[in-house]
Design an enzyme around this catalytic site. Structure first.
Site, PDB file in Angstrom:
ATOM      1  N   ARG A  74       0.856  -1.188   0.000  1.00  0.00           N
ATOM      2  CA  ARG A  74       0.000   0.000   0.000  1.00  0.00           C
ATOM      3  C   ARG A  74       0.889   1.233   0.000  1.00  0.00           C
ATOM      4  NH1 ARG A  74      -2.136   3.127   4.532  1.00  0.00           N
ATOM      5  NH2 ARG A  74      -3.899   4.340   3.778  1.00  0.00           N
ATOM      6  N   HIS A 117      -2.563  11.000   0.615  1.00  0.00           N
ATOM      7  CA  HIS A 117      -2.009  10.776   1.945  1.00  0.00           C
ATOM      8  C   HIS A 117      -1.323  12.080   2.354  1.00  0.00           C
ATOM      9  CE1 HIS A 117      -0.744   7.353   4.827  1.00  0.00           C
ATOM     10  NE2 HIS A 117      -0.406   8.487   5.416  1.00  0.00           N
ATOM     11  N   GLU A 162      -7.103   8.601   6.107  1.00  0.00           N
ATOM     12  CA  GLU A 162      -7.364   9.305   7.365  1.00  0.00           C
ATOM     13  C   GLU A 162      -7.734  10.772   7.166  1.00  0.00           C
ATOM     14  OE1 GLU A 162      -4.284   8.831  10.243  1.00  0.00           O
ATOM     15  OE2 GLU A 162      -4.325   6.659  10.185  1.00  0.00           O
ATOM     16  N   ASN A 300      -7.508   2.122   9.741  1.00  0.00           N
ATOM     17  CA  ASN A 300      -6.199   2.319  10.394  1.00  0.00           C
ATOM     18  C   ASN A 300      -6.449   2.374  11.883  1.00  0.00           C
ATOM     19  OD1 ASN A 300      -5.200   2.591   7.833  1.00  0.00           O
ATOM     20  ND2 ASN A 300      -4.494   4.706   8.073  1.00  0.00           N
ATOM     21  N   TYR A 302      -4.282   2.313  15.714  1.00  0.00           N
ATOM     22  CA  TYR A 302      -3.054   2.245  16.513  1.00  0.00           C
ATOM     23  C   TYR A 302      -3.351   2.060  17.991  1.00  0.00           C
ATOM     24  CZ  TYR A 302      -0.594   3.639  12.334  1.00  0.00           C
ATOM     25  OH  TYR A 302      -0.079   3.657  11.064  1.00  0.00           O
ATOM     26  N   GLU A 379      -3.597   0.059   8.096  1.00  0.00           N
ATOM     27  CA  GLU A 379      -2.424   0.429   8.892  1.00  0.00           C
ATOM     28  C   GLU A 379      -2.598  -0.061  10.317  1.00  0.00           C
ATOM     29  OE1 GLU A 379      -1.269   4.587   9.067  1.00  0.00           O
ATOM     30  OE2 GLU A 379      -1.577   4.808   6.915  1.00  0.00           O
TER      31      GLU A 379
HETATM   32  C1  PNW Z   1      -1.199   7.577  10.629  1.00  0.00           C
HETATM   33  N1  PNW Z   1      -3.500   9.943  16.209  1.00  0.00           N
HETATM   34  O1  PNW Z   1      -1.334   8.821  11.260  1.00  0.00           O
HETATM   35  C2  PNW Z   1      -0.787   7.874   9.198  1.00  0.00           C
HETATM   36  O2  PNW Z   1      -1.653   7.348   8.221  1.00  0.00           O
HETATM   37  C3  PNW Z   1       0.631   7.551   8.903  1.00  0.00           C
HETATM   38  O3  PNW Z   1       1.070   8.322   7.793  1.00  0.00           O
HETATM   39  C4  PNW Z   1       1.473   7.751  10.125  1.00  0.00           C
HETATM   40  O4  PNW Z   1       2.835   7.651   9.872  1.00  0.00           O
HETATM   41  C5  PNW Z   1       1.026   6.709  11.137  1.00  0.00           C
HETATM   42  O5  PNW Z   1      -0.358   6.781  11.374  1.00  0.00           O
HETATM   43  C6  PNW Z   1       1.750   6.787  12.480  1.00  0.00           C
HETATM   44  O6  PNW Z   1       1.489   7.986  13.108  1.00  0.00           O
HETATM   45  C7  PNW Z   1      -1.873   9.031  12.507  1.00  0.00           C
HETATM   46  O7  PNW Z   1      -3.364  11.092  16.681  1.00  0.00           O
HETATM   47  C8  PNW Z   1      -1.723  10.289  13.052  1.00  0.00           C
HETATM   48  O8  PNW Z   1      -4.118   9.091  16.862  1.00  0.00           O
HETATM   49  C9  PNW Z   1      -2.268  10.606  14.278  1.00  0.00           C
HETATM   50  C10 PNW Z   1      -2.979   9.640  14.972  1.00  0.00           C
HETATM   51  C11 PNW Z   1      -3.133   8.367  14.423  1.00  0.00           C
HETATM   52  C12 PNW Z   1      -2.579   8.073  13.200  1.00  0.00           C
END
Ligand code: PNW
Length: 486
Positions: A74, A117, A162, A300, A302, A379
């Site tokens: 991707r 992006h 995002e 995505n 995290y 992601e």
């Molecule tokens: C994503 N948050 O960004 C992006 O899609 C990527 O480009 C980036 O490198 C990756 O996650 C890691 O940060 C985020 O504030 C930015 O929760 C902010 C958040 C989550 C994802």
């Protein structure tokens, strides 16, 4: 753990984070190139100028993907490379992506393309960027240009990555380019990105139909990637926390999901942000354009969010959300909300690690939306302070654990009925982590920022092995041989 046959295993990157060659081959400034020149905008004064030089080293990077046994890669195309000034197409820019796609196909890696992006041409920012409705129409033209060059070879197309970050965090939180603190512009950006998504989906479907013949139907899958979270009330019996969680869920998840899937913004959200004029941006017909059916939804994820409506006591740990610029909340109408720590382990981003949250999110989406298309985790990954050790390896035990635990959570969600069809780890390579510059490493492959030498970390080897085992278990022929990575 069994994953369905045909489940796609991949890894993700983004143009501005890896390509470099920021002013080569006809490319002009994106908003991130311009933002990097603003004093103190980016940690360490870092810039995307050279990044990890993927623009020149893509054959080596694709070879690495093949060795790891990835099904799919991707990546994003840079609007500022393809249409540098915002209006005229740059054939040299398209040519780079054409060579990349050929290389991927030659190595048996499925190209999974994202059109946006976050690297808007600076020329369009100077005309208002996403606060200007016209940018949505320019986006559909850009999508057409990319499709014209790659539509014969690329089947999977994602409009936006995002949009929450490129609207709220960029226009209101001030943390991402263009670094504004303007809730009216930020909510306009939300609506105009939705509109741009819908216009591009319509355009790409028309183009695919026009280039199909009786004996060959162009197979294209269109979708969007959202970053979704669970907004967990800190004290589930406290009405103040419940109300805060409702507001964050509305802004973070439902403001993006519901126009797409249901053709309407949530009414509670419109009420929460009433003073910022979101409703005034919606013109007749917009929601029909926005809610055209899509073939997949990229997720995505995290971390999830522990949400409170009470102020945190002085010095209490937080840091889950962009709080680097005090007083600049990216959450219009929810500026008072806090994110107390639950005491879970954290990554180098200070994000809490909670794999069960991903399982819960995936199951909940299926339960809440009848019109939910198939899901892909586009992601998931983690930043840790890696050390390249004397033995030449990076023993990134925590990242390896993070990836394996989250893949297992996806597996459990599938067992509970979630329709998840693929998983992409963020990221293939260490790269330019936006406002953090090169200070945060997310790669499963280490990059030495002086020599640009790539070294697969232990997590890359573990991921390659996981892929091979998952394929063998699903009965995919020839899969077991793919472990000899690096
Ligand atoms: C994503 N948050 O960004 C992006 O899609 C990527 O480009 C980036 O490198 C990756 O996650 C890691 O940060 C985020 O504030 C930015 O929760 C902010 C958040 C989550 C994802």
């Amino acid at each position: 753990m069994r994953f369905p046959k045909g489940f796609i295993w991949g890894s993700a990157t983004a143009a501005a984070q890896i390509e470099g060659a920021a002013h080569e081959g006809g490319k002009e400034d994106s908003i991130w190139d311009a933002y990097a020149r603003v004093p103190n905008a980016i940690a360490g004064g870092d810039t995307p100028e050279r990044a990890v030089d993927h623009y020149h080293r893509y054959p080596e990077d694709v070879a690495l993907m093949q060795r790891l046994g990835l099904d799919s890669y991707r990546f994003s195309t840079s609007w500022a490379r393809v249409v540098p000034g915002g209006r005229t197409v740059n054939p040299k820019g398209l040519d780079f992506y054409s060579r990349l796609v050929d290389e991927l196909l030659e190595q048996g890696v499925l190209p999974w393309l994202t059109l946006y992006h976050w690297d808007l041409p600076q020329a369009l920012q100077e005309r208002g960027g996403w606060a200007n409705r016209d940018t949505a129409y320019r986006f559909a033209d850009y999508a057409e240009a990319v499709y014209g060059a790659l539509g014969d070879r690329v089947s999977h197309w994602t409009t936006f990555n995002e949009p929450l970050c490129s609207s709220l965090i960029a226009y209101i939180g001030g943390e991402h380019a263009p670094g504004l603190n303007d809730p009216v512009a930020g909510l306009a950006a939300v609506h105009h990105q939705h509109l741009a998504h819908g216009l591009a989906v319509r355009r790409l479907r028309e183009l695919a139909t026009a280039s199909s013949t009786d004996d060959s139907q162009r197979d294209i899958r269109l979708g969007i990637t959202l970053n979704l979270t669970n907004a967990v009330p800190n004290h589930p019996a406290d009405p103040v926390d419940l109300e805060a969680a409702r507001r964050i869920d509305a802004l973070w998840n439902r403001m993006f999901l519901e126009p797409l899937l249901l053709g309407a913004y949530p009414t509670d959200l419109l009420e929460d942000v009433r003073e910022f004029g979101l409703a005034d941006r919606i013109l007749p017909g917009d929601l029909e354009v926005i809610s055209q059916p899509i073939d997949f939804l990229g997720v995505n994820h995290y971390h999830d969010d522990n949400v409170s409506g009470h102020p945190l006591p002085d010095g209490a740990p937080t840091g889950l959300r962009p709080t680097d610029k005090p007083g600049r909340s990216p959450f219009p109408g929810s500026e008072h909300v806090s994110f107390p720590s639950r005491g879970l382990p954290r990554t180098a981003m200070d994000w809490e690690v909670n794999p069960a949250g991903l399982e819960e999110l995936l199951v909940r989406l299926g339960r809440e939306y009848d019109t939910l298309p198939p899901l892909y985790i586009t992601e998931n990954g983690a930043s840790y302070d890696d050390v390249l050790s004397d033995d030449g390896h990076v023993h990134d035990v925590e990242r390896t654990r993070y990836i394996l635990d989250h893949v297992a959570a996806v597996g459990r969600a599938i067992e509970r009925g979630a329709d998840v069809r693929g998983y992409f780890v963020w990221s293939l390579l260490d790269n330019f982590e936006w406002a953090w510059g090169y200070a945060k490493r997310f790669g499963i492959v280490h990059v030495d920022y002086d020599t640009l030498v790539r070294t697969p970390k232990d997590s890359a080897l573990a991921y390659a092995q996981l892929i091979a085992e998952a394929k063998a278990a699903a009965g995919v022929a020839g899969a077991a041989g793919a472990t000899g990575a690096a």
